[in-house]
Design a protein around this motif. Structure first.
Motif, PDB file in Angstrom:
ATOM      1  N   LEU A 168       0.822  -1.212   0.000  1.00 12.97           N
ATOM      2  CA  LEU A 168       0.000   0.000   0.000  1.00 12.97           C
ATOM      3  C   LEU A 168       0.858   1.265   0.000  1.00 12.97           C
ATOM      4  O   LEU A 168       0.432   2.307  -0.506  1.00 12.97           O
ATOM      5  N   LEU A 169       2.053   1.168   0.565  1.00  7.03           N
ATOM      6  CA  LEU A 169       2.951   2.320   0.596  1.00  7.03           C
ATOM      7  C   LEU A 169       3.767   2.471  -0.692  1.00  7.03           C
ATOM      8  O   LEU A 169       4.519   3.425  -0.834  1.00  7.03           O
ATOM      9  N   GLY A 170       3.613   1.524  -1.615  1.00  9.94           N
ATOM     10  CA  GLY A 170       4.306   1.621  -2.890  1.00  9.94           C
ATOM     11  C   GLY A 170       5.786   1.287  -2.820  1.00  9.94           C
ATOM     12  O   GLY A 170       6.568   1.729  -3.669  1.00  9.94           O
ATOM     13  N   ILE A 171       6.186   0.502  -1.846  1.00  9.75           N
ATOM     14  CA  ILE A 171       7.589   0.129  -1.686  1.00  9.75           C
ATOM     15  C   ILE A 171       7.946  -0.933  -2.726  1.00  9.75           C
ATOM     16  O   ILE A 171       7.149  -1.826  -3.034  1.00  9.75           O
ATOM     17  N   ALA A 172       9.151  -0.864  -3.258  1.00 13.92           N
ATOM     18  CA  ALA A 172       9.597  -1.777  -4.313  1.00 13.92           C
ATOM     19  C   ALA A 172       9.555  -3.223  -3.836  1.00 13.92           C
ATOM     20  O   ALA A 172       9.792  -3.519  -2.657  1.00 13.92           O
ATOM     21  N   ALA A 173       9.290  -4.143  -4.784  1.00 13.45           N
ATOM     22  CA  ALA A 173       9.103  -5.552  -4.441  1.00 13.45           C
ATOM     23  C   ALA A 173      10.320  -6.151  -3.755  1.00 13.45           C
ATOM     24  O   ALA A 173      10.185  -6.931  -2.806  1.00 13.45           O
ATOM     25  N   SER A 174      11.520  -5.807  -4.202  1.00 14.17           N
ATOM     26  CA  SER A 174      12.730  -6.383  -3.608  1.00 14.17           C
ATOM     27  C   SER A 174      12.890  -5.956  -2.153  1.00 14.17           C
ATOM     28  O   SER A 174      13.254  -6.758  -1.290  1.00 14.17           O
ATOM     29  N   GLU A 175      12.605  -4.683  -1.867  1.00 15.22           N
ATOM     30  CA  GLU A 175      12.694  -4.193  -0.493  1.00 15.22           C
ATOM     31  C   GLU A 175      11.591  -4.793   0.360  1.00 15.22           C
ATOM     32  O   GLU A 175      11.818  -5.139   1.539  1.00 15.22           O
ATOM     33  N   ARG A 176      10.402  -4.962  -0.214  1.00 14.18           N
ATOM     34  CA  ARG A 176       9.314  -5.594   0.523  1.00 14.18           C
ATOM     35  C   ARG A 176       9.678  -7.022   0.908  1.00 14.18           C
ATOM     36  O   ARG A 176       9.453  -7.451   2.040  1.00 14.18           O
ATOM     37  N   GLN A 177      10.257  -7.749  -0.028  1.00 12.67           N
ATOM     38  CA  GLN A 177      10.638  -9.136   0.234  1.00 12.67           C
ATOM     39  C   GLN A 177      11.641  -9.214   1.380  1.00 12.67           C
ATOM     40  O   GLN A 177      11.528 -10.070   2.262  1.00 12.67           O
ATOM     41  N   ARG A 178      12.605  -8.305   1.394  1.00  8.44           N
ATOM     42  CA  ARG A 178      13.615  -8.303   2.447  1.00  8.44           C
ATOM     43  C   ARG A 178      12.987  -8.011   3.805  1.00  8.44           C
ATOM     44  O   ARG A 178      13.270  -8.684   4.799  1.00  8.44           O
ATOM     45  N   ARG A 179      12.102  -7.009   3.844  1.00 13.72           N
ATOM     46  CA  ARG A 179      11.488  -6.621   5.116  1.00 13.72           C
ATOM     47  C   ARG A 179      10.540  -7.698   5.642  1.00 13.72           C
ATOM     48  O   ARG A 179      10.500  -7.962   6.847  1.00 13.72           O
ATOM     49  N   VAL A 180       9.761  -8.298   4.755  1.00 14.33           N
ATOM     50  CA  VAL A 180       8.824  -9.342   5.182  1.00 14.33           C
ATOM     51  C   VAL A 180       9.585 -10.530   5.764  1.00 14.33           C
ATOM     52  O   VAL A 180       9.223 -11.070   6.819  1.00 14.33           O
ATOM     53  N   ALA A 181      10.652 -10.949   5.085  1.00 18.98           N
ATOM     54  CA  ALA A 181      11.454 -12.069   5.577  1.00 18.98           C
ATOM     55  C   ALA A 181      12.032 -11.762   6.952  1.00 18.98           C
ATOM     56  O   ALA A 181      12.025 -12.613   7.858  1.00 18.98           O
ATOM     57  N   ALA A 182      12.523 -10.537   7.128  1.00 20.30           N
ATOM     58  CA  ALA A 182      13.113 -10.147   8.416  1.00 20.30           C
ATOM     59  C   ALA A 182      12.053 -10.119   9.517  1.00 20.30           C
ATOM     60  O   ALA A 182      12.305 -10.545  10.655  1.00 20.30           O
ATOM     61  N   ALA A 183      10.845  -9.612   9.193  1.00 19.47           N
ATOM     62  CA  ALA A 183       9.784  -9.521  10.197  1.00 19.47           C
ATOM     63  C   ALA A 183       9.301 -10.902  10.616  1.00 19.47           C
ATOM     64  O   ALA A 183       9.091 -11.163  11.812  1.00 19.47           O
ATOM     65  N   LEU A 184       9.124 -11.808   9.660  1.00 18.74           N
ATOM     66  CA  LEU A 184       8.697 -13.168   9.991  1.00 18.74           C
ATOM     67  C   LEU A 184       9.777 -13.892  10.789  1.00 18.74           C
ATOM     68  O   LEU A 184       9.468 -14.646  11.723  1.00 18.74           O
ATOM     69  N   GLU A 185      11.013 -13.659  10.449  1.00 16.43           N
ATOM     70  CA  GLU A 185      12.123 -14.251  11.216  1.00 16.43           C
ATOM     71  C   GLU A 185      12.115 -13.730  12.644  1.00 16.43           C
ATOM     72  O   GLU A 185      12.321 -14.487  13.611  1.00 16.43           O
TER      73      GLU A 185
END
Length: 226
Positions: free
Chosen positions: A110-127
């Motif tokens: 929703l914030l329009g963040i690039a897919a690669s950065e989203r993938q990195r952040r999601v992985a870190a948050a789930l970890e």
């Protein structure tokens, strides 16, 4: 970071008027972990909704990072909420047809963040919440505690300045609750993330910077845990 002055909020229920908040004065510092305690019906959820800019007060003033948030400016409240506030709801509010990964990713999308950065952040948050191996599981494939951890990951993934949490440990066992508390402390101390938590869980209070009691819409002076 967050200031309330003389905040009042009432609701009409049939012919009755419910005075949920009766003149709240509150200051929450950046990087503070503050707990709000009190019996059911004391106004905790109403207070969280106002602090999280989900609702506006009938009277009084709400200041966010020193700037007054206009009660009637829904566009301003929405922008601030979307960009800088994370939420952990007692009922999780996960999208049932989305995987855990996609639920956590959605605020970034929703914030329009690039897919690669989203993938990195999601992985870190789930970890960070111990669910790295469960990213492709839908909510109905997860336990209540796991769903709560997905909700926590979703709240922190956009690196918010403020996290509003309604009973964040209600569905967690003692070990997982301790892990979540440690995560909140690390985010608060290393990144200045502020946490405002409504809780009945006595296990959390010693790990908070301050605990305040709300009863019948009146906020009592808080005690510092350390």
């Amino acid at each position: 970071m967050l200031t309330l002055r003389g905040v009042r909020k009432s609701y009409t229920l049939g012919s009755d008027t419910i005075h949920a908040l009766r003149g709240i004065d509150l200051d929450i510092a950046r990087g503070e972990i503050a707990a709000i305690t009190g019996p059911s019906g004391s106004g905790k959820s109403t207070l969280l909704n106002l602090c999280g800019l989900l609702d506006s007060a009938d009277a009084g003033e709400v200041r966010y990072d020193g700037a007054t948030v206009a009660a009637g400016n829904e566009q301003e409240r929405t922008a601030l909420r979307r960009q800088t506030i994370g939420f952990v709801f007692q009922s999780f509010n996960l999208v049932p047809v989305m995987s855990a990964h996609d639920n956590v990713d959605f605020p970034l999308y929703l914030l329009g963040i690039a897919a690669s950065e989203r993938q990195r952040r999601v992985a870190a948050a789930l970890e960070a919440v111990g669910l790295a191996a469960f990213g492709q599981h839908r909510p109905d494939q997860l336990s209540g505690g796991q769903r709560q951890r997905v909700a926590i990951a979703r709240a922190i993934v956009k690196h918010p300045r403020l996290v509003i949490a309604d009973e964040p440990s209600a569905n967690l066992d003692a070990v997982t609750a301790a892990q979540i508390v440690a995560l909140m402390q690390r985010l608060a101390h290393e990144h200045g993330t502020t946490f405002l938590i409504a809780t009945h869980d006595e296990r959390l209070l010693p790990h908070c910077d301050r605990a305040l009691n709300l009863d019948d819409g009146v906020l009592a002076g808080g005690s510092y845990a350390h």
